[in-house]
Design a protein around this motif. Sequence first.
Motif, PDB file in Angstrom:
ATOM      1  N   LYS A   1       6.056   9.242   6.768  1.00  0.00           N
ATOM      2  CA  LYS A   1       6.331   8.626   8.069  1.00  0.00           C
ATOM      3  C   LYS A   1       6.654   7.141   7.907  1.00  0.00           C
ATOM      4  O   LYS A   1       7.472   6.593   8.641  1.00  0.00           O
ATOM      5  CB  LYS A   1       5.148   8.800   9.013  1.00  0.00           C
ATOM      6  CG  LYS A   1       4.984  10.198   9.526  1.00  0.00           C
ATOM      7  CD  LYS A   1       3.803  10.278  10.476  1.00  0.00           C
ATOM      8  CE  LYS A   1       3.652  11.680  11.030  1.00  0.00           C
ATOM      9  NZ  LYS A   1       2.509  11.760  11.962  1.00  0.00           N
ATOM     10  N   PHE A   2       5.996   6.490   6.953  1.00  0.00           N
ATOM     11  CA  PHE A   2       6.276   5.074   6.684  1.00  0.00           C
ATOM     12  C   PHE A   2       7.709   4.911   6.194  1.00  0.00           C
ATOM     13  O   PHE A   2       8.463   4.094   6.705  1.00  0.00           O
ATOM     14  CB  PHE A   2       5.289   4.525   5.650  1.00  0.00           C
ATOM     15  CG  PHE A   2       5.552   3.099   5.266  1.00  0.00           C
ATOM     16  CD1 PHE A   2       5.075   2.055   6.039  1.00  0.00           C
ATOM     17  CD2 PHE A   2       6.296   2.798   4.127  1.00  0.00           C
ATOM     18  CE1 PHE A   2       5.330   0.734   5.693  1.00  0.00           C
ATOM     19  CE2 PHE A   2       6.553   1.489   3.773  1.00  0.00           C
ATOM     20  CZ  PHE A   2       6.067   0.452   4.563  1.00  0.00           C
ATOM     21  N   PHE A   3       8.088   5.705   5.203  1.00  0.00           N
ATOM     22  CA  PHE A   3       9.432   5.589   4.627  1.00  0.00           C
ATOM     23  C   PHE A   3      10.531   5.981   5.611  1.00  0.00           C
ATOM     24  O   PHE A   3      11.628   5.427   5.571  1.00  0.00           O
ATOM     25  CB  PHE A   3       9.556   6.402   3.344  1.00  0.00           C
ATOM     26  CG  PHE A   3       8.831   5.799   2.171  1.00  0.00           C
ATOM     27  CD1 PHE A   3       8.876   4.444   1.914  1.00  0.00           C
ATOM     28  CD2 PHE A   3       8.091   6.601   1.321  1.00  0.00           C
ATOM     29  CE1 PHE A   3       8.197   3.880   0.835  1.00  0.00           C
ATOM     30  CE2 PHE A   3       7.417   6.044   0.232  1.00  0.00           C
ATOM     31  CZ  PHE A   3       7.474   4.687  -0.005  1.00  0.00           C
ATOM     32  N   SER A   4      10.246   6.931   6.486  1.00  0.00           N
ATOM     33  CA  SER A   4      11.252   7.364   7.458  1.00  0.00           C
ATOM     34  C   SER A   4      11.341   6.420   8.656  1.00  0.00           C
ATOM     35  O   SER A   4      12.310   6.462   9.406  1.00  0.00           O
ATOM     36  CB  SER A   4      10.950   8.768   7.957  1.00  0.00           C
ATOM     37  OG  SER A   4       9.820   8.755   8.810  1.00  0.00           O
ATOM     38  N   GLY A   5      10.307   5.611   8.847  1.00  0.00           N
ATOM     39  CA  GLY A   5      10.278   4.714  10.001  1.00  0.00           C
ATOM     40  C   GLY A   5       9.539   5.301  11.188  1.00  0.00           C
ATOM     41  O   GLY A   5       9.293   4.615  12.177  1.00  0.00           O
ATOM     42  N   ASP A   6       9.177   6.577  11.102  1.00  0.00           N
ATOM     43  CA  ASP A   6       8.473   7.226  12.210  1.00  0.00           C
ATOM     44  C   ASP A   6       7.135   6.560  12.524  1.00  0.00           C
ATOM     45  O   ASP A   6       6.685   6.579  13.667  1.00  0.00           O
ATOM     46  CB  ASP A   6       8.207   8.707  11.905  1.00  0.00           C
ATOM     47  CG  ASP A   6       9.479   9.537  11.960  1.00  0.00           C
ATOM     48  OD1 ASP A   6      10.494   9.052  12.484  1.00  0.00           O
ATOM     49  OD2 ASP A   6       9.441  10.688  11.464  1.00  0.00           O
TER      50      ASP A   6
ATOM     51  N   PHE B   1       0.830  -1.198   0.000  1.00  0.00           N
ATOM     52  CA  PHE B   1       0.000   0.000   0.000  1.00  0.00           C
ATOM     53  C   PHE B   1       0.868   1.253   0.000  1.00  0.00           C
ATOM     54  O   PHE B   1       0.653   2.165  -0.798  1.00  0.00           O
ATOM     55  CB  PHE B   1      -0.972   0.041   1.181  1.00  0.00           C
ATOM     56  CG  PHE B   1      -1.671   1.369   1.266  1.00  0.00           C
ATOM     57  CD1 PHE B   1      -2.625   1.722   0.322  1.00  0.00           C
ATOM     58  CD2 PHE B   1      -1.326   2.298   2.229  1.00  0.00           C
ATOM     59  CE1 PHE B   1      -3.226   2.968   0.348  1.00  0.00           C
ATOM     60  CE2 PHE B   1      -1.928   3.551   2.269  1.00  0.00           C
ATOM     61  CZ  PHE B   1      -2.888   3.891   1.326  1.00  0.00           C
ATOM     62  N   PHE B   2       1.839   1.302   0.897  1.00  0.00           N
ATOM     63  CA  PHE B   2       2.643   2.523   1.032  1.00  0.00           C
ATOM     64  C   PHE B   2       3.620   2.729  -0.122  1.00  0.00           C
ATOM     65  O   PHE B   2       4.038   3.859  -0.375  1.00  0.00           O
ATOM     66  CB  PHE B   2       3.369   2.553   2.373  1.00  0.00           C
ATOM     67  CG  PHE B   2       2.470   2.952   3.506  1.00  0.00           C
ATOM     68  CD1 PHE B   2       2.085   4.275   3.665  1.00  0.00           C
ATOM     69  CD2 PHE B   2       1.983   2.008   4.382  1.00  0.00           C
ATOM     70  CE1 PHE B   2       1.236   4.652   4.698  1.00  0.00           C
ATOM     71  CE2 PHE B   2       1.137   2.373   5.429  1.00  0.00           C
ATOM     72  CZ  PHE B   2       0.757   3.691   5.580  1.00  0.00           C
ATOM     73  N   THR B   3       3.996   1.679  -0.829  1.00  0.00           N
ATOM     74  CA  THR B   3       4.954   1.839  -1.925  1.00  0.00           C
ATOM     75  C   THR B   3       4.290   2.008  -3.289  1.00  0.00           C
ATOM     76  O   THR B   3       4.835   2.704  -4.147  1.00  0.00           O
ATOM     77  CB  THR B   3       5.936   0.649  -1.986  1.00  0.00           C
ATOM     78  OG1 THR B   3       5.202  -0.559  -2.128  1.00  0.00           O
ATOM     79  CG2 THR B   3       6.804   0.607  -0.743  1.00  0.00           C
ATOM     80  N   THR B   4       3.137   1.394  -3.491  1.00  0.00           N
ATOM     81  CA  THR B   4       2.482   1.525  -4.806  1.00  0.00           C
ATOM     82  C   THR B   4       1.018   1.921  -4.712  1.00  0.00           C
ATOM     83  O   THR B   4       0.557   2.784  -5.452  1.00  0.00           O
ATOM     84  CB  THR B   4       2.581   0.221  -5.622  1.00  0.00           C
ATOM     85  OG1 THR B   4       1.979  -0.843  -4.892  1.00  0.00           O
ATOM     86  CG2 THR B   4       4.017  -0.126  -5.949  1.00  0.00           C
ATOM     87  N   GLY B   5       0.275   1.303  -3.825  1.00  0.00           N
ATOM     88  CA  GLY B   5      -1.164   1.546  -3.733  1.00  0.00           C
ATOM     89  C   GLY B   5      -1.512   2.984  -3.411  1.00  0.00           C
ATOM     90  O   GLY B   5      -2.444   3.559  -3.989  1.00  0.00           O
ATOM     91  N   LEU B   6      -0.782   3.579  -2.500  1.00  0.00           N
ATOM     92  CA  LEU B   6      -1.047   4.963  -2.124  1.00  0.00           C
ATOM     93  C   LEU B   6      -0.838   5.888  -3.321  1.00  0.00           C
ATOM     94  O   LEU B   6      -1.656   6.775  -3.578  1.00  0.00           O
ATOM     95  CB  LEU B   6      -0.149   5.367  -0.958  1.00  0.00           C
ATOM     96  CG  LEU B   6      -0.441   6.712  -0.316  1.00  0.00           C
ATOM     97  CD1 LEU B   6      -0.156   6.635   1.172  1.00  0.00           C
ATOM     98  CD2 LEU B   6       0.351   7.816  -0.943  1.00  0.00           C
ATOM     99  N   ASN B   7       0.218   5.675  -4.068  1.00  0.00           N
ATOM    100  CA  ASN B   7       0.481   6.512  -5.244  1.00  0.00           C
ATOM    101  C   ASN B   7      -0.617   6.352  -6.293  1.00  0.00           C
ATOM    102  O   ASN B   7      -1.001   7.327  -6.951  1.00  0.00           O
ATOM    103  CB  ASN B   7       1.839   6.183  -5.848  1.00  0.00           C
ATOM    104  CG  ASN B   7       2.976   6.556  -4.920  1.00  0.00           C
ATOM    105  OD1 ASN B   7       2.843   7.422  -4.059  1.00  0.00           O
ATOM    106  ND2 ASN B   7       4.104   5.900  -5.086  1.00  0.00           N
TER     107      ASN B   7
END
Length: 112
Positions: free
Chosen positions: A102-107, A60-66
């Motif tokens: 936040k997902f990509f940064s780890g936060d 989701f965070f790498t492709t679905g969200l975009n």
Amino acid sequence: MKESLKKYLEYLDSDEEFTFRVRMEAEWDDQAYQEFIRLIMSVIDDYKDSLLVPIPVVLFFTTGLNQLVGMVTNPVFFATASKAYEDLVRGRVAELEALQKKFFSGDLFMRS
């Protein structure tokens, strides 16, 4: 597998899945959006202490969200929409983009 992930996977397989509904109906249902975010955040919360991130969440965070953002930021999506509706959707897009950062940064995985 934790219960939150089971529920999220069932949700992804259903016709109620938010991105699917946006794609099929070309309409933003804010209650459905909030339920979707609640489900995905529940999975993230359950896996914060783990050394893994479930693949459906990563997807989701790498492709679905975009893909979702691409659909709802297309001018055609707002062709007959009110200003309030457009503002709501654009606000939610900003929320999604902030979550993605936040997902990509780890936060997103830090304990409060």
